[in-house]
Design an enzyme around this catalytic site. Structure first.
Site, PDB file in Angstrom:
ATOM      1  N   TYR A  19     -21.116  31.126  15.912  1.00 36.67           N
ATOM      2  CA  TYR A  19     -20.343  29.889  16.084  1.00 36.67           C
ATOM      3  C   TYR A  19     -21.014  28.688  15.422  1.00 36.67           C
ATOM      4  CZ  TYR A  19     -17.761  32.367  19.763  1.00 36.67           C
ATOM      5  OH  TYR A  19     -16.993  33.253  20.470  1.00 36.67           O
ATOM      6  N   HIS A  24     -16.004  23.293  15.898  1.00 36.12           N
ATOM      7  CA  HIS A  24     -16.202  23.047  17.335  1.00 36.12           C
ATOM      8  C   HIS A  24     -17.666  22.751  17.661  1.00 36.12           C
ATOM      9  CE1 HIS A  24     -13.662  22.873  20.750  1.00 36.12           C
ATOM     10  NE2 HIS A  24     -13.821  24.064  21.241  1.00 36.12           N
ATOM     11  N   TYR A  71     -20.448  28.641  26.995  1.00 38.14           N
ATOM     12  CA  TYR A  71     -19.356  28.352  26.070  1.00 38.14           C
ATOM     13  C   TYR A  71     -18.798  26.966  26.361  1.00 38.14           C
ATOM     14  CZ  TYR A  71     -19.613  32.963  24.139  1.00 38.14           C
ATOM     15  OH  TYR A  71     -20.070  34.077  23.492  1.00 38.14           O
ATOM     16  N   ASN A  73     -15.986  25.617  27.073  1.00 38.71           N
ATOM     17  CA  ASN A  73     -15.087  25.283  28.186  1.00 38.71           C
ATOM     18  C   ASN A  73     -15.768  25.339  29.550  1.00 38.71           C
ATOM     19  OD1 ASN A  73     -15.313  28.024  28.210  1.00 38.71           O
ATOM     20  ND2 ASN A  73     -13.130  28.469  28.319  1.00 38.71           N
ATOM     21  N   ASP A  98     -16.463  17.352  18.847  1.00 41.32           N
ATOM     22  CA  ASP A  98     -15.437  17.387  17.803  1.00 41.32           C
ATOM     23  C   ASP A  98     -14.153  16.763  18.340  1.00 41.32           C
ATOM     24  OD1 ASP A  98     -15.405  19.751  19.541  1.00 41.32           O
ATOM     25  OD2 ASP A  98     -13.686  20.387  18.363  1.00 41.32           O
ATOM     26  N   ASN A 119     -11.475  20.946  26.083  1.00 41.64           N
ATOM     27  CA  ASN A 119     -11.914  21.724  27.243  1.00 41.64           C
ATOM     28  C   ASN A 119     -13.349  21.440  27.654  1.00 41.64           C
ATOM     29  OD1 ASN A 119      -9.441  22.986  27.648  1.00 41.64           O
ATOM     30  ND2 ASN A 119      -9.909  24.600  26.181  1.00 41.64           N
TER      31      ASN A 119
END
Length: 194
Positions: A19, A24, A71, A73, A98, A119
């Site tokens: 990632y 993000h 993560y 969220n 972001d 989120n």
């Protein structure tokens, strides 16, 4: 050291190398830039985050830079844990994230407000019980065509965007320093009129 000199700066993103270059994860890119400026390295913290501490300039504000190990969220737990650990109010928290609703290569600074469908922000507000923290909103623009926002944010920046990205990350790191050193209003005047 008084708590007024200490700022918790959280860069939002998802964990792991897969990632790391996603849109993000631009928040984590910004805290990595600040850590480089402090010549500080990230260490594992019991609040389930990677943390680096120090000052960018001698005598300047002291920063706790954090990248949650969770993560996006579910960022709220680590953020709330760090606020409690360092005994900081939400007003001493700067979240770098972001933002789809701002064009790429644009920054907006604000304090408080809703989550705007983000989120990570939603979970931080839920976990801390406050939306009074400061935000450095890093514009990534809207997805092209009919692409879903959820797919867009998990893509890497395009080759064209990558040419500008280092400057955007550097400007966002400058904005964090400005907020901590001069206050939000002064930082907004400089950043929003640039």
């Amino acid at each position: 050291m008084s708590a007024a000199d200490l700022w918790l700066v959280v860069g939002l993103g998802n964990p792991g190398p897969g990632y790391a270059a996603n849109r993000h994860n631009v928040g984590q890119m910004v805290v990595a830039e600040l850590a480089d400026r402090m010549r500080a390295s990230f260490k594992t913290h019991k609040a389930n985050a990677q943390v680096a501490e120090g000052r960018v300039v001698p005598g300047g504000p002291r920063f706790v830079l954090a990248k949650p190990n969770t993560y996006m969220n579910v960022s709220g737990g680590p953020v709330n844990g760090l606020l409690k650990f360092y005994d900081l109010p939400p007003e001493q928290l700067i979240v770098v994230h972001d933002e789809l609703d701002i064009p790429f290569d644009t920054l907006k600074l604000k304090q408080g407000g809703g989550h705007g469908g983000h989120n990570g922000l939603r979970d931080i507000i839920a976990a801390t019980g406050s939306s009074d923290f400061l935000r450095v909103r890093v514009g990534i623009g809207r997805p092209p065509g009919r692409m879903q926002a959820a797919d867009f944010v998990l893509q890497n920046f395009s080759s064209v965007e990558r040419q500008t990205l280092p400057n955007l990350v550097s400007d966002a790191a400058d904005a964090v320093e400005l907020i901590a050193g001069s206050g939000l209003t002064a930082a907004q005047l400089k950043v929003h009129t640039a």
